[in-house]
Motif scaffolding. Sequence first.
Motif, PDB file in Angstrom:
ATOM      1  N   THR A 167       0.834  -1.196   0.000  1.00  0.00           N
ATOM      2  CA  THR A 167       0.000   0.000   0.000  1.00  0.00           C
ATOM      3  C   THR A 167       0.871   1.250   0.000  1.00  0.00           C
ATOM      4  N   ASP A 168       1.825   1.321   0.918  1.00  0.00           N
ATOM      5  CA  ASP A 168       2.662   2.504   1.032  1.00  0.00           C
ATOM      6  C   ASP A 168       4.018   2.119   1.592  1.00  0.00           C
ATOM      7  N   ILE A 169       4.957   3.046   1.534  1.00  0.00           N
ATOM      8  CA  ILE A 169       6.278   2.889   2.134  1.00  0.00           C
ATOM      9  C   ILE A 169       6.609   4.178   2.895  1.00  0.00           C
ATOM     10  N   GLY A 170       7.753   4.183   3.592  1.00  0.00           N
ATOM     11  CA  GLY A 170       8.111   5.342   4.408  1.00  0.00           C
ATOM     12  C   GLY A 170       9.491   5.884   4.146  1.00  0.00           C
ATOM     13  N   PRO A 171       9.803   6.347   2.928  1.00  0.00           N
ATOM     14  CA  PRO A 171      11.118   6.951   2.695  1.00  0.00           C
ATOM     15  C   PRO A 171      11.304   8.174   3.583  1.00  0.00           C
ATOM     16  N   THR A 172      12.538   8.380   4.034  1.00  0.00           N
ATOM     17  CA  THR A 172      12.773   9.395   5.056  1.00  0.00           C
ATOM     18  C   THR A 172      13.574  10.597   4.555  1.00  0.00           C
ATOM     19  N   GLY A 173      13.254  11.730   5.135  1.00  0.00           N
ATOM     20  CA  GLY A 173      14.083  12.929   5.055  1.00  0.00           C
ATOM     21  C   GLY A 173      14.418  13.341   6.477  1.00  0.00           C
ATOM     22  N   ILE A 174      14.906  14.560   6.651  1.00  0.00           N
ATOM     23  CA  ILE A 174      15.136  15.126   7.980  1.00  0.00           C
ATOM     24  C   ILE A 174      14.239  16.356   8.123  1.00  0.00           C
ATOM     25  N   ALA A 289      10.399  21.861  21.701  1.00  0.00           N
ATOM     26  CA  ALA A 289      11.558  21.610  22.557  1.00  0.00           C
ATOM     27  C   ALA A 289      12.780  21.123  21.796  1.00  0.00           C
ATOM     28  N   PHE A 290      12.624  20.716  20.538  1.00  0.00           N
ATOM     29  CA  PHE A 290      13.765  20.255  19.756  1.00  0.00           C
ATOM     30  C   PHE A 290      13.634  20.739  18.320  1.00  0.00           C
ATOM     31  N   ALA A 291      14.776  20.751  17.638  1.00  0.00           N
ATOM     32  CA  ALA A 291      14.837  21.404  16.321  1.00  0.00           C
ATOM     33  C   ALA A 291      14.786  20.453  15.143  1.00  0.00           C
ATOM     34  N   THR A 292      15.133  19.176  15.332  1.00  0.00           N
ATOM     35  CA  THR A 292      15.153  18.249  14.196  1.00  0.00           C
ATOM     36  C   THR A 292      14.591  16.891  14.584  1.00  0.00           C
ATOM     37  N   LEU A 293      14.093  16.210  13.568  1.00  0.00           N
ATOM     38  CA  LEU A 293      13.735  14.797  13.642  1.00  0.00           C
ATOM     39  C   LEU A 293      14.563  14.094  12.570  1.00  0.00           C
ATOM     40  N   PRO A 294      15.536  13.271  12.959  1.00  0.00           N
ATOM     41  CA  PRO A 294      16.468  12.726  11.975  1.00  0.00           C
ATOM     42  C   PRO A 294      15.873  11.686  11.039  1.00  0.00           C
ATOM     43  N   ALA A 295      14.739  11.090  11.401  1.00  0.00           N
ATOM     44  CA  ALA A 295      14.035  10.180  10.502  1.00  0.00           C
ATOM     45  C   ALA A 295      12.629  10.708  10.337  1.00  0.00           C
ATOM     46  N   CYS A 296      12.315  11.213   9.146  1.00  0.00           N
ATOM     47  CA  CYS A 296      11.044  11.900   8.942  1.00  0.00           C
ATOM     48  C   CYS A 296      10.393  11.428   7.640  1.00  0.00           C
ATOM     49  N   PRO A 297       9.616  10.337   7.690  1.00  0.00           N
ATOM     50  CA  PRO A 297       8.880   9.894   6.506  1.00  0.00           C
ATOM     51  C   PRO A 297       7.633  10.741   6.287  1.00  0.00           C
ATOM     52  N   ALA A 298       6.903  10.462   5.237  1.00  0.00           N
ATOM     53  CA  ALA A 298       5.733  11.270   4.893  1.00  0.00           C
ATOM     54  C   ALA A 298       4.723  11.306   6.022  1.00  0.00           C
ATOM     55  N   TRP A 299       4.493  10.162   6.673  1.00  0.00           N
ATOM     56  CA  TRP A 299       3.472  10.143   7.717  1.00  0.00           C
ATOM     57  C   TRP A 299       3.875  10.977   8.934  1.00  0.00           C
ATOM     58  N   ALA A 319      14.561  18.428   4.805  1.00  0.00           N
ATOM     59  CA  ALA A 319      15.772  18.320   3.994  1.00  0.00           C
ATOM     60  C   ALA A 319      15.998  16.865   3.628  1.00  0.00           C
ATOM     61  N   ARG A 320      16.872  16.637   2.680  1.00  0.00           N
ATOM     62  CA  ARG A 320      17.214  15.270   2.310  1.00  0.00           C
ATOM     63  C   ARG A 320      18.006  14.606   3.434  1.00  0.00           C
ATOM     64  N   SER A 321      17.767  13.339   3.636  1.00  0.00           N
ATOM     65  CA  SER A 321      18.552  12.583   4.606  1.00  0.00           C
ATOM     66  C   SER A 321      19.913  12.257   4.005  1.00  0.00           C
ATOM     67  N   PRO A 322      20.992  12.266   4.813  1.00  0.00           N
ATOM     68  CA  PRO A 322      22.301  11.883   4.268  1.00  0.00           C
ATOM     69  C   PRO A 322      22.329  10.429   3.823  1.00  0.00           C
ATOM     70  N   GLU A 323      21.500   9.590   4.438  1.00  0.00           N
ATOM     71  CA  GLU A 323      21.404   8.186   4.052  1.00  0.00           C
ATOM     72  C   GLU A 323      19.945   7.769   4.191  1.00  0.00           C
ATOM     73  N   PRO A 324      19.157   7.915   3.122  1.00  0.00           N
ATOM     74  CA  PRO A 324      17.725   7.630   3.205  1.00  0.00           C
ATOM     75  C   PRO A 324      17.451   6.184   3.609  1.00  0.00           C
ATOM     76  N   SER A 325      16.337   6.010   4.284  1.00  0.00           N
ATOM     77  CA  SER A 325      15.923   4.687   4.723  1.00  0.00           C
ATOM     78  C   SER A 325      14.413   4.592   4.623  1.00  0.00           C
ATOM     79  N   ASN A 326      13.886   3.446   4.996  1.00  0.00           N
ATOM     80  CA  ASN A 326      12.440   3.266   5.018  1.00  0.00           C
ATOM     81  C   ASN A 326      11.967   3.076   6.444  1.00  0.00           C
ATOM     82  N   TRP A 327      10.908   3.799   6.803  1.00  0.00           N
ATOM     83  CA  TRP A 327      10.301   3.657   8.118  1.00  0.00           C
ATOM     84  C   TRP A 327       8.792   3.571   7.936  1.00  0.00           C
ATOM     85  N   GLY A 328       8.275   2.362   8.036  1.00  0.00           N
ATOM     86  CA  GLY A 328       6.842   2.171   7.936  1.00  0.00           C
ATOM     87  C   GLY A 328       6.411   1.625   6.589  1.00  0.00           C
TER      88      GLY A 328
END
Length: 450
Positions: A167-174, A289-299, A319-328
């Motif tokens: 159905t879907d995947i979770g490619p990540t950015g930051i 309270a924080f400035a970044t989320l290092p793994a940020c998929p579409a959801w 932003a683009r992740s330095p090493e994209p991954s899948n989450w979800g």
Amino acid sequence: MRQEDDDVMRNTTRITNRPRRRAARAVAVGLTATLATALLGACSSDDDGGGGDDENITLRVGVFGQFGYQEAGLYDEYMEANPNITIEQDSTTENADYIAQLRTRLGQNSGLADIQAIEVGNIAEMTSELSPRWVDFNEYDVDTSHFVPWKVDQATDADGRVIGLGTDIGPTGICYRTDYFEQAGLPTESEAVSELFAGGWEDYIAVGEDFAANAPDDVAYLDSAGGMFNAVVSAFEERYTNEAGEVIYQESEGVQTAWDLSLQVADAGLTDQQQQFSPEWERALANGAFATLPACPAWMLTTIQSHAGDAGAGLWSMARSPEPSNWGGSFIGVTDASEHKEEAVALAEWLTAPEQQAKIFANAGNFPSSATAQETEDVQNATNEYFPGVQIGQILSTAAAEIPSTPIGPNDQIIQESITNGLVTVEQQGNDPDSAWEDVVSALDNALAE
């Protein structure tokens, strides 16, 4: 949903609505992608295996959280093209509740819907001991060529049976706060920030050290060591399980690298010492309270918008992740217990076709597992009003092309949870890292022996 759509659904389907999951499948408000009408043309009864004109059929669909089929009007569209088909959906809030019930019903081979959703973390058990309870899509000549190959691999059992359609995947950015980056003297535009991280996770940490030296005193660079761990480990081809199905987390390069980098950000004081998705984490997100989320998929965009609310509108970017991954990501499968297998397969194939996946991305924010859908202009050019000026579709599509094919084992969720819990004890309780790792191994030895 539009009022006219709601009226049609009330007259033709039974939709059981329960509260939605907090994170992975809430509707992504504000996602804009004008889909070409040609992509969304209605299917014919002959093409979709809707059954004979004299045979009225009810197809039941069981999902967890938010899959977007109802919200995107896909059930209405399918039933209009197939007047003899009635679709009933039942949605359970949390996957933990849903999967417990699904396991029981699969074991008994009764009480099942015609189509059932499967979360990616549960796909390994479905392709192993529970595989006979699912229809093999190969037997119905379902076209799986448009999916990203690793998505099909995940749903294929040892005998080559394909029991789920992606159905879907979770490619990540930051994801990051532009206002905090500006206060720290860092670039704020997506492309410029992407360049800061381009050299790898070491660059991301180096930016964090610069941030900490100049940012507001009450703002951490990232949410948690556990979030860092997930972002890093998910980019490796092997994490917790190898191709033979063996548990290898203690020897895994990915786990060791992610553990070390997570300890590094914790030791440097760059984290807010949170546990992701806990009530405290949600409040921290809401309070900035924080400035970044290092793994940020579409959801995750929906999660940010849900908790940061109006106060955070226009302040977050990606932003683009330095090493994209899948989450979800998830699948839908047709149960062997279905009395209308042919019709259920036709509906499952149609719901996961590129045209429908593109429409769901526009309406619900679930990123397509179909490579064909990813390549459309409507997906590539998708934006989100809450994240102004960011080419969300382009960033995620580029990341999706770099996701490695990773073996998934039935114990992966337990292993990752234990490791991230170990990192929590380091951050929040001051536990020695070596002792924390020993505790992780001990806990997993017990858990995996059961």
